[in-house]
Design an enzyme around this catalytic site. Structure first.
Site, PDB file in Angstrom:
ATOM      1  N   LYS A  17      12.730 -47.396 -42.842  1.00 35.54           N
ATOM      2  CA  LYS A  17      13.762 -46.440 -42.600  1.00 35.54           C
ATOM      3  C   LYS A  17      14.840 -46.766 -42.365  1.00 35.54           C
ATOM      4  O   LYS A  17      15.642 -47.457 -42.316  1.00 35.54           O
ATOM      5  CB  LYS A  17      12.742 -45.306 -41.567  1.00 35.54           C
ATOM      6  N   SER A  26       5.258 -41.506 -54.377  1.00 35.36           N
ATOM      7  CA  SER A  26       6.911 -42.479 -54.130  1.00 35.36           C
ATOM      8  C   SER A  26       6.369 -44.087 -55.055  1.00 35.36           C
ATOM      9  O   SER A  26       6.546 -45.153 -55.962  1.00 35.36           O
ATOM     10  CB  SER A  26       7.566 -42.961 -53.052  1.00 35.36           C
TER      11      SER A  26
HETATM   12  P1  NAD Z   1      15.312 -31.316 -45.933  1.00 38.38           P
HETATM   13  O1  NAD Z   1      16.566 -31.192 -45.596  1.00 38.38           O
HETATM   14  O2  NAD Z   1      14.688 -30.781 -47.423  1.00 38.38           O
HETATM   15  O3  NAD Z   1      14.795 -29.717 -44.946  1.00 38.38           O
HETATM   16  C1  NAD Z   1      15.480 -29.561 -43.999  1.00 38.38           C
HETATM   17  C2  NAD Z   1      14.725 -28.359 -43.191  1.00 38.38           C
HETATM   18  O4  NAD Z   1      14.969 -28.152 -41.964  1.00 38.38           O
HETATM   19  C3  NAD Z   1      16.207 -27.253 -43.287  1.00 38.38           C
HETATM   20  O5  NAD Z   1      15.660 -26.109 -43.570  1.00 38.38           O
HETATM   21  C4  NAD Z   1      17.122 -27.481 -42.116  1.00 38.38           C
HETATM   22  O6  NAD Z   1      17.631 -26.273 -41.968  1.00 38.38           O
HETATM   23  C5  NAD Z   1      15.739 -27.300 -40.777  1.00 38.38           C
HETATM   24  N1  NAD Z   1      15.987 -27.797 -39.576  1.00 38.38           N
HETATM   25  C6  NAD Z   1      17.007 -28.500 -39.010  1.00 38.38           C
HETATM   26  N2  NAD Z   1      16.670 -28.411 -37.838  1.00 38.38           N
HETATM   27  C7  NAD Z   1      15.817 -26.946 -37.703  1.00 38.38           C
HETATM   28  C8  NAD Z   1      15.696 -26.831 -36.477  1.00 38.38           C
HETATM   29  N3  NAD Z   1      16.640 -27.329 -35.205  1.00 38.38           N
HETATM   30  N4  NAD Z   1      15.148 -25.998 -36.706  1.00 38.38           N
HETATM   31  C9  NAD Z   1      13.944 -25.088 -37.890  1.00 38.38           C
HETATM   32  N5  NAD Z   1      14.856 -25.846 -38.800  1.00 38.38           N
HETATM   33  C10 NAD Z   1      15.326 -27.021 -39.255  1.00 38.38           C
HETATM   34  O7  NAD Z   1      14.060 -32.212 -45.350  1.00 38.38           O
HETATM   35  P2  NAD Z   1      12.789 -32.238 -45.986  1.00 38.38           P
HETATM   36  O8  NAD Z   1      12.766 -33.295 -46.912  1.00 38.38           O
HETATM   37  O9  NAD Z   1      12.040 -30.617 -45.663  1.00 38.38           O
HETATM   38  O10 NAD Z   1      12.080 -32.661 -44.383  1.00 38.38           O
HETATM   39  C11 NAD Z   1      11.795 -32.105 -43.826  1.00 38.38           C
HETATM   40  C12 NAD Z   1      10.920 -33.403 -42.569  1.00 38.38           C
HETATM   41  O11 NAD Z   1       9.768 -33.691 -43.228  1.00 38.38           O
HETATM   42  C13 NAD Z   1      11.732 -34.183 -41.687  1.00 38.38           C
HETATM   43  O12 NAD Z   1      10.870 -34.438 -40.619  1.00 38.38           O
HETATM   44  C14 NAD Z   1      11.271 -35.253 -42.836  1.00 38.38           C
HETATM   45  O13 NAD Z   1      11.349 -36.911 -42.722  1.00 38.38           O
HETATM   46  C15 NAD Z   1       9.475 -34.968 -43.453  1.00 38.38           C
HETATM   47  N6  NAD Z   1       9.208 -35.554 -44.902  1.00 38.38           N
HETATM   48  C16 NAD Z   1       9.750 -35.374 -45.652  1.00 38.38           C
HETATM   49  C17 NAD Z   1       9.443 -35.708 -46.762  1.00 38.38           C
HETATM   50  C18 NAD Z   1       9.725 -35.969 -48.125  1.00 38.38           C
HETATM   51  O14 NAD Z   1       9.889 -36.290 -49.027  1.00 38.38           O
HETATM   52  N7  NAD Z   1      10.528 -34.531 -48.580  1.00 38.38           N
HETATM   53  C19 NAD Z   1       8.485 -36.706 -46.491  1.00 38.38           C
HETATM   54  C20 NAD Z   1       8.088 -37.363 -45.218  1.00 38.38           C
HETATM   55  C21 NAD Z   1       8.130 -36.127 -44.491  1.00 38.38           C
END
Ligand code: NAD
Length: 417
Positions: free
Chosen positions: A106, A349
């Protein structure tokens, strides 16, 4: 001690529990209790106003015992070294649960991306890859998108790495745009994997998905796609939130309109019709399925007792503290753990990386079909161990992953029998 545990200590405890349950050689925990390699870099960037600023970034590789490192890079002001290390460890177990040949990694830059122009963001992204170049590569460690990074950032990463090497190296990152070596289906992959896990869990608890009420915290990549996919299965989205606030409607929100509103206004908080709610209020909404899809440690000792959902599917990494987990379990809530519920992204991925090596690209149907096979098999494997050891689904998921790692360690001669 504060109940919001350091995520690094949380994941260490999860590994230790699994090692003890499986009766493994002490060497397995000794090796897995921390990342094998951590890099901290200061990245200088020429800003648009001519000044130079440096930004701190990290990359952590947990273990390469079953393959190269794999894991996202996030751009977020709260990024810390401890968080990055913990997330790299979670990635190992996520890959282990779904049986793909990677160790966890990470990375992150502690920045607020909204404050950067596109040009500054590109220079910063390229500078970060220059700094990480010694430790990343298609056979070493392969970054991907995470919070506030996207396909464009991956394109810059890939381009910069290819320039440094002097040859086209698409396999250095995944989550690239499809036109430069990305996989079809990658954008929605985490959400699709989460949807398959939810579908299986709903079947097991006897919850029909048609009409099931869903609340989602976080409306980014994961949150938007999971709302869309669950709606296709007949679910009703009764509340969503992002960092600026949220909106709820017990009769169901119009997801397509919500996605357009988020694109235009940058937040779901002002969406109508619906009732305005706080970012965290969504966790306590009256619903059947709750999906934390934002950041860590949002379900805590304080709010876990007020969760009304029957299924919590952890789309985000580490959204539930240990105390909250115990409360949810005691209340009979089925918690589909992050290392399974959010594994769809890393699975696709992996498909992207395989396609980059072969330069032979799959159709969307092939991606979906293989993702479904892997997610359903992983879910069923966990449920089997859950009843065999009489543990939670989370503990069973760690058993699956740790057993795989321990076997590789034994065969490679890292630990004794
Ligand atoms: P992203 O940046 O696209 O979206 C994050 C969202 O969370 C945004 O809408 C943001 O406004 C919101 N957010 C931030 N702080 C917040 C809060 N305090 N309360 C409510 N909402 C809040 O990110 P993503 O890719 O959708 O990832 C979200 C989660 O999923 C993370 O924990 C990430 O590690 C996990 N994740 C993502 C992926 C992926 O492929 N995108 C894969 C595995 C895990």
């Amino acid at each position: 001690m504060s109940e919001i545990l350091n995520p690094f200590h949380t994941v260490q405890k999860q590994i230790k529990d699994a090692c003890q349950r499986l009766g493994l050689d002490d060497g397995v925990y000794e090796i897995l209790k921390q990342p094998q390699q951590v890099m901290t870099v200061a990245v200088p960037v020429k800003m648009d106003d001519g000044s130079v600023r440096t930004f701190i970034g990290y990359r952590s590789l947990h273990t390469n015992v079953i393959g190269p490192g794999k894991g996202g890079i996030r751009f977020h002001p709260n990024v810390t070294l401890d968080e990055v290390m913990a997330l790299s460890m979670w990635m190992t177990f996520k890959c282990g649960v779904v049986g793909i040949p990677y160790g966890g990694a990470k990375g992150g830059l502690a920045i607020q991306p909204r404050e950067f122009s596109q040009g500054e963001l590109e220079r910063l992204s390229r500078g970060f890859i220059q700094a990480l170049e010694p430790v990343i590569g298609p056979e070493k460690d392969i970054p991907a998108p995470d919070v506030y990074t996207n396909a464009q950032v991956m394109a810059w990463f890939m381009d910069e790495f290819s320039r440094l090497k002097g040859y086209y190296s698409p396999g250095v990152v995944t989550g690239k745009p499809v036109s430069i070596g990305g996989s079809v289906g990658r954008n929605e992959a985490t959400a699709r994997g989460c949807m398959y896990a939810i579908r299986e869990a709903a079947r097991d608890v006897g919850l029909p998905l048609a009409g099931a009420r869903v609340a989602v915290q976080g409306f980014g990549n994961l949150g938007t796609h999971v709302c869309r996919l669950l709606t296709e299965l007949g679910c009703v989205i009764v509340g969503v939130s992002d960092s600026q606030g949220g909106v709820a409607d017990p009769d169901g929100l119009d997801v397509a309109a919500l996605i357009r509103h988020k694109e235009e206004q940058g937040t779901v908080a002002s969406f109508r019709p619906g009732d305005p709610i706080g970012s965290a209020d969504v966790l306590e909404l009256d619903c059947d399925i709750l999906i934390p899809a934002a950041l860590e440690n949002v379900l805590t000792e304080q709010n876990a007792g007020r969760v009304k959902a029957r299924i919590v599917a952890e789309g985000a990494n580490g959204p539930t503290t240990i105390a909250a987990d115990n409360i949810l379990t005691a209340n009979g809530v089925t918690v589909v753990p992050d290392i399974l519920a959010s594994a769809g992204g890393v699975v696709v991925s992996y498909f992207e990386w395989v396609q980059n090596f072969s330069q032979f690209y799959w159709t969307e149907d092939e991606v979906r079909e293989r993702l479904e096979q892997i997610m359903v098999a992983a879910y069923r494997n966990i449920v089997r161990l859950q009843s065999q050891y009489d543990v939670t689904m989370r503990a069973a998921a760690y058993l699956v992953a740790v057993e795989r790692l321990a076997e590789a360690m034994r065969l490679r001669g890292w630990v004794g029998r």
